[in-house]
Design an enzyme around this catalytic site. Structure first.
Site, PDB file in Angstrom:
ATOM      1  N   ASP A  87       0.689  -9.009   1.487  1.00 11.99           N
ATOM      2  CA  ASP A  87      -0.393  -8.140   1.011  1.00 11.99           C
ATOM      3  C   ASP A  87      -1.414  -8.773   0.600  1.00 11.99           C
ATOM      4  OD1 ASP A  87      -0.284  -4.540   0.991  1.00 11.99           O
ATOM      5  OD2 ASP A  87      -1.874  -5.781   0.134  1.00 11.99           O
ATOM      6  N   LYS A 107      -8.270   0.501  15.873  1.00  8.76           N
ATOM      7  CA  LYS A 107      -6.971   0.711  16.184  1.00  8.76           C
ATOM      8  C   LYS A 107      -6.699   0.983  17.626  1.00  8.76           C
ATOM      9  CE  LYS A 107      -4.981   1.120  12.126  1.00  8.76           C
ATOM     10  NZ  LYS A 107      -3.935   0.251  11.563  1.00  8.76           N
ATOM     11  N   PRO A 157     -19.666  14.167   9.176  1.00  6.47           N
ATOM     12  CA  PRO A 157     -20.019  13.769  10.464  1.00  6.47           C
ATOM     13  C   PRO A 157     -18.631  13.293  11.319  1.00  6.47           C
ATOM     14  CG  PRO A 157     -21.533  12.817   9.063  1.00  6.47           C
ATOM     15  CD  PRO A 157     -20.464  13.759   8.027  1.00  6.47           C
ATOM     16  N   SER A 211      -3.009   5.019  14.884  1.00  3.85           N
ATOM     17  CA  SER A 211      -3.615   6.363  14.009  1.00  3.85           C
ATOM     18  C   SER A 211      -3.908   7.490  15.153  1.00  3.85           C
ATOM     19  CB  SER A 211      -4.727   5.860  13.198  1.00  3.85           C
ATOM     20  OG  SER A 211      -5.414   7.093  13.004  1.00  3.85           O
ATOM     21  N   LYS A 229      -8.696   0.979   6.252  1.00  7.87           N
ATOM     22  CA  LYS A 229      -8.531   2.384   6.721  1.00  7.87           C
ATOM     23  C   LYS A 229      -9.254   3.414   6.413  1.00  7.87           C
ATOM     24  CE  LYS A 229      -6.369   4.767   4.129  1.00  7.87           C
ATOM     25  NZ  LYS A 229      -5.648   5.887   3.967  1.00  7.87           N
ATOM     26  N   ASP A 263      -3.564 -13.109   2.888  1.00 13.53           N
ATOM     27  CA  ASP A 263      -4.513 -12.403   3.820  1.00 13.53           C
ATOM     28  C   ASP A 263      -4.312 -12.835   5.216  1.00 13.53           C
ATOM     29  OD1 ASP A 263      -7.957 -11.442   3.139  1.00 13.53           O
ATOM     30  OD2 ASP A 263      -6.983 -11.384   5.111  1.00 13.53           O
ATOM     31  N   VAL A 264      -4.374 -11.652   6.017  1.00 13.90           N
ATOM     32  CA  VAL A 264      -3.778 -11.951   7.604  1.00 13.90           C
ATOM     33  C   VAL A 264      -5.053 -12.633   8.264  1.00 13.90           C
ATOM     34  CG1 VAL A 264      -2.123 -10.074   7.846  1.00 13.90           C
ATOM     35  CG2 VAL A 264      -4.703  -9.561   8.086  1.00 13.90           C
ATOM     36  N   ALA A 278      -5.984  -5.246  -0.882  1.00 16.36           N
ATOM     37  CA  ALA A 278      -6.972  -4.680  -0.631  1.00 16.36           C
ATOM     38  C   ALA A 278      -6.777  -3.204  -0.985  1.00 16.36           C
ATOM     39  CB  ALA A 278      -7.446  -4.841   0.785  1.00 16.36           C
ATOM     40  N   TYR A 313     -13.353   2.516  12.274  1.00 20.74           N
ATOM     41  CA  TYR A 313     -11.843   2.250  11.980  1.00 20.74           C
ATOM     42  C   TYR A 313     -11.003   2.647  13.333  1.00 20.74           C
ATOM     43  CZ  TYR A 313      -7.258   3.838  10.295  1.00 20.74           C
ATOM     44  OH  TYR A 313      -5.929   4.240  10.381  1.00 20.74           O
ATOM     45  N   GLY A 371       0.719  -1.165   0.111  1.00 20.70           N
ATOM     46  CA  GLY A 371      -0.144   0.047   0.183  1.00 20.70           C
ATOM     47  C   GLY A 371       0.768   1.126   0.014  1.00 20.70           C
TER      48      GLY A 371
HETATM   49  C1  WQD Z   1      -8.434  16.042   6.506  1.00 22.72           C
HETATM   50  C2  WQD Z   1      -9.148  17.366   6.395  1.00 22.72           C
HETATM   51  C3  WQD Z   1     -11.533  17.175   6.445  1.00 22.72           C
HETATM   52  C4  WQD Z   1     -11.437  15.741   2.348  1.00 22.72           C
HETATM   53  C5  WQD Z   1      -8.221  10.558   8.608  1.00 22.72           C
HETATM   54  C6  WQD Z   1      -8.209   9.191   9.546  1.00 22.72           C
HETATM   55  C7  WQD Z   1      -6.796   9.028   9.838  1.00 22.72           C
HETATM   56  C8  WQD Z   1      -6.083   8.688   8.727  1.00 22.72           C
HETATM   57  C9  WQD Z   1      -6.059  10.187   7.628  1.00 22.72           C
HETATM   58  C10 WQD Z   1      -6.099   6.418   8.414  1.00 22.72           C
HETATM   59  C11 WQD Z   1     -10.290  17.453   7.415  1.00 22.72           C
HETATM   60  C12 WQD Z   1     -10.922  17.974   5.336  1.00 22.72           C
HETATM   61  C13 WQD Z   1     -11.255  16.172   3.527  1.00 22.72           C
HETATM   62  C14 WQD Z   1     -12.321  16.634   1.533  1.00 22.72           C
HETATM   63  C15 WQD Z   1     -12.205  18.129   3.267  1.00 22.72           C
HETATM   64  N1  WQD Z   1      -6.203   7.710   8.003  1.00 22.72           N
HETATM   65  N2  WQD Z   1     -11.444  17.232   4.015  1.00 22.72           N
HETATM   66  N3  WQD Z   1     -12.412  17.801   1.924  1.00 22.72           N
HETATM   67  O1  WQD Z   1     -10.049  13.015   8.593  1.00 22.72           O
HETATM   68  O2  WQD Z   1      -7.941  14.124   9.359  1.00 22.72           O
HETATM   69  O3  WQD Z   1      -7.980  11.513   9.076  1.00 22.72           O
HETATM   70  O4  WQD Z   1      -7.483  10.210   7.486  1.00 22.72           O
HETATM   71  O5  WQD Z   1      -4.952   6.190   9.058  1.00 22.72           O
HETATM   72  O6  WQD Z   1      -6.788   8.020  10.750  1.00 22.72           O
HETATM   73  O7  WQD Z   1      -8.861   9.926  10.475  1.00 22.72           O
HETATM   74  O8  WQD Z   1      -8.019  13.114   7.170  1.00 22.72           O
HETATM   75  O9  WQD Z   1      -7.622  13.776   4.710  1.00 22.72           O
HETATM   76  O10 WQD Z   1      -9.993  12.624   5.397  1.00 22.72           O
HETATM   77  O11 WQD Z   1      -9.203  15.051   6.305  1.00 22.72           O
HETATM   78  O12 WQD Z   1     -12.508  19.250   3.618  1.00 22.72           O
HETATM   79  O13 WQD Z   1     -12.522  16.308   0.321  1.00 22.72           O
HETATM   80  O14 WQD Z   1      -9.677  17.779   5.228  1.00 22.72           O
HETATM   81  O15 WQD Z   1     -12.843  17.847   7.032  1.00 22.72           O
HETATM   82  O16 WQD Z   1     -10.316  18.734   8.063  1.00 22.72           O
HETATM   83  P1  WQD Z   1      -8.619  12.973   8.665  1.00 22.72           P
HETATM   84  P2  WQD Z   1      -8.744  13.586   5.899  1.00 22.72           P
END
Ligand code: WQD
Length: 348
Positions: A31, A160, A302, A130, A90, A64-65, A34, A156, A10
């Site tokens: 891997d 973690k 949300p 995370s 993720k 696959d784990v 996925a 998710y 990935g």
């Molecule tokens: C970043 C900011 C959105 C998309 C998540 C997981 C975290 C990790 C990273 C796995 C936020 C804003 C986003 C868009 C937007 N994943 N946004 N328009 O939510 O901080 O973290 O992804 O490990 O565990 O929680 O990352 O990149 O989705 O959002 O305005 O089209 O960008 O509201 O403020 P996030 P994100």
């Protein structure tokens, strides 16, 4: 060390595999594709590119784990010194729609792996966690001793957090384990060669792959998920970290285990300690790409929190690791990858 890397094909996996090779480790990578793409020979396209960059062959097995016999076969055929466990589903939003798939894949997959590590006496274990485990942080910047659990808004993040608890309990019962939990903040960018990078399947969930696909013309507009947050410009603030810096954090975790011997269980934030807003990130990629990136205001997602960025001091002190790249390099390398691979790896 001879290291088993799960989920190594990935985005994070391929960059971590490269840094491990650059540091002289030998590997086996597994891997299930996925979040990655096989080539016509059944190899991972991303890892063939890593072989090109590193000049080293990568032993790869499609495993696959969740398939215990298949996973155990890997442990039967090789003696590993350590495991780096990246394999997981993720996507935060997807996890709310498919909670059972996430609990089965992430929890049962991890339990299968940890059980086999115990059976085959592989007690050096690096786990991909995370910043989501912090939920809605009570104070900023976030330190590793901040509360985790309450306020996690998605399955998710729950998986973690639960796996962290499993590892904590194992470390308490069996002190011979050396466990490093790495809490990723927001990984972005790509290797400077432009040969590997983030290649989300379908429409990107995360901000920066979405923004770069708008910049290249693959998507029409960036939706800003709310501008009424309690942040300098009202849009969400996150701790974006260059993927190469994040990958090097895994090498530093193995180095710490080698250097210190019995460490029990340690937890580290992998972030820069600097937060940038959505609007700042869009502007930074416009500068790097020279492209105008259209945006439109949309409703908040949300569960989204206003701000999330870490205090990276503990990793600097004990892992002897800190992020070297800043926003300019993140966007330079992200754009270089996007321009060279408008269709991601699929073009192979
Ligand atoms: C970043 C900011 C959105 C998309 C998540 C997981 C975290 C990790 C990273 C796995 C936020 C804003 C986003 C868009 C937007 N994943 N946004 N328009 O939510 O901080 O973290 O992804 O490990 O565990 O929680 O990352 O990149 O989705 O959002 O305005 O089209 O960008 O509201 O403020 P996030 P994100």
């Amino acid at each position: 060390m001879h290291v088993l890397v799960t989920g190594g094909a990935g985005f994070i996996g391929s960059h971590t595999v490269l840094e491990l090779l650059n540091s002289g480790h030998t590997l086996t990578v597994i891997d299930n594709f996925a979040n990655s793409i096989p080539d016509s020979d059944g190899n991972a396209v991303s890892l063939k590119r890593v072989e090109t960059i590193s000049g080293k062959k990568i032993p790869f097995k499609k495993v696959d784990v969740l398939n215990v016999p298949q996973l155990e076969e890997v442990f039967k055929t090789e003696k590993f010194d350590a495991v780096i466990h990246l394999a997981a589903l993720k996507a935060v939003g997807e996890s709310s729609a498919k909670p059972l798939e996430y609990y089965i894949n992430n929890l049962c997959g991890s339990l299968n792996l940890i059980s086999l590590c115990k059976k085959y006496n592989v007690k050096n274990f690096v786990f991909s966690s995370s910043a989501t485990v912090y939920g809605s942080p009570k104070s900023l910047p976030i330190r590793e001793d901040a509360q985790t659990g309450p306020g996690i808004t998605n399955p998710y993040g729950q998986t973690k957090h639960m796996i962290e608890q499993i590892l904590i309990d194992i470390a308490k019962a069996e002190p011979e384990w050396n466990i490093v939990i790495l809490r990723y903040f927001n990984p972005v960018g790509a290797h400077p060669s432009g040969l590997i990078g983030e290649d989300p399947k379908g429409v990107p969930n995360n901000l920066m792959p979405f923004v770069s696909q708008v910049a290249i013309g693959k998507l029409p507009v960036v939706k800003i998920f709310g501008n009424k947050f309690d942040t300098p410009d009202g849009t969400g603030v996150r701790d974006y970290i260059h993927i190469v810096d994040l990958a090097r954090g895994h090498v530093s975790a193995l180095d710490r285990i080698s250097r210190e011997g019995n460490i029990g269980l340690e937890v580290y934030n992998l972030g820069t300690g600097k937060g940038y807003s959505v609007l700042e990130m869009v502007a930074a990629l416009e500068k790097a790409s020279g492209r105008k990136i259209p945006t439109e205001l949309s409703v908040p997602r949300p569960g989204d929190i206003a701000s999330c960025y870490c205090d990276p001091a503990l990793a600097a002190e004990k892992l002897q690791w800190k992020a070297e790249y800043g926003l300019e390099e993140m966007c330079r390398d992200l754009w270089n990858w996007q321009e060279k691979n408008p269709k991601g790896f699929a073009a192979e």
